[in-house]
Design an enzyme around this catalytic site. Structure first.
Site, PDB file in Angstrom:
ATOM      1  N   ASP A  82      19.197 -90.935 -25.468  1.00  0.00           N
ATOM      2  CA  ASP A  82      18.188 -91.213 -26.496  1.00  0.00           C
ATOM      3  C   ASP A  82      18.373 -92.630 -27.043  1.00  0.00           C
ATOM      4  O   ASP A  82      19.458 -93.209 -26.916  1.00  0.00           O
ATOM      5  CB  ASP A  82      18.308 -90.186 -27.639  1.00  0.00           C
ATOM      6  CG  ASP A  82      17.033 -90.119 -28.481  1.00  0.00           C
ATOM      7  OD1 ASP A  82      15.969 -90.569 -28.013  1.00  0.00           O
ATOM      8  OD2 ASP A  82      17.113 -89.602 -29.618  1.00  0.00           O
ATOM      9  N   GLU A  83      17.324 -93.175 -27.639  1.00  0.00           N
ATOM     10  CA  GLU A  83      17.369 -94.504 -28.280  1.00  0.00           C
ATOM     11  C   GLU A  83      17.884 -95.580 -27.324  1.00  0.00           C
ATOM     12  O   GLU A  83      18.701 -96.436 -27.712  1.00  0.00           O
ATOM     13  CB  GLU A  83      18.251 -94.454 -29.554  1.00  0.00           C
ATOM     14  CG  GLU A  83      17.852 -93.391 -30.563  1.00  0.00           C
ATOM     15  CD  GLU A  83      16.607 -93.759 -31.366  1.00  0.00           C
ATOM     16  OE1 GLU A  83      16.104 -94.907 -31.248  1.00  0.00           O
ATOM     17  OE2 GLU A  83      16.113 -92.890 -32.098  1.00  0.00           O
TER      18      GLU A  83
END
Ligand SMILES: [Zn+2]
Length: 178
Positions: A82-83
């Protein structure tokens, strides 16, 4: 559904990228596939987990760079990251190594930064992807068009600035480059 390869989930802030990532990883977990999830240590909002805005969380390992993922993901069949826009160094080579070793790698990250520049390693990942999932928010300026951009409302000119209240989703028409 989890064939080896690279899946990239991208879009502006508030478009449900983490929700889509968590949804896919949860399906893999229910099917008892070994899942390993990572996020950059730089994203300080949540410790050791990723959470969607509707409150679903999944545990994740904080890593300082993509190279750490290779070793930590070796027993996984499905790898979530994620991110990913917080990784300045290339994630592409690592993602391809993992995919070629038989894993599905699902990566979520912002498409553009607050100045409408393609964000860090995301353009490279999109080019390498076997599947691209483009998610949208609703533009909160016109409440009409799909938002594809993240408007910074407060703060300076630094590229990396973590925070939800400082941003709003905008369509192409309503976005004002800063
Ligand atoms: Zn708009």
């Amino acid at each position: 559904m989890f064939s080896p390869g690279l899946v990239v989930i991208t879009g502006p802030m508030f478009s449900g990228k983490s929700t889509e990532l968590i949804r896919r990883l949860t399906i893999a977990k229910i099917a008892k596939l070994p899942v390993q999830v990572f996020k950059p240590a730089r994203d300080t909002r949540t410790a050791s987990q990723i959470c969607s805005r509707d409150g679903c969380c999944i545990s994740a390992i904080n890593v300082s760079g993509p190279a750490d993922i290779l070793e930590l993901a070796k027993d996984a069949r499905v790898v979530g990251i994620d991110e990913a826009h917080f990784f300045e160094e290339s994630l592409g080579t690592i993602a391809m190594t993992l995919a070629r070793s038989g894993k599905q790698v699902i990566i979520a990250g912002l498409n553009l930064d607050f100045q409408e520049r393609p964000f860090a390693c995301i353009p490279e990942l999109l080019a390498l992807a076997d599947e691209i999932v483009q998610v949208h928010a609703l533009c909160t300026a016109c409440n009409e068009r799909l938002a594809t951009r993240s408007q910074r409302l407060l703060g300076g000119q630094e590229r990396y600035q973590v925070g939800d209240t400082e941003y709003a989703p905008r369509c192409l028409h309503c976005f004002k480059p800063s």
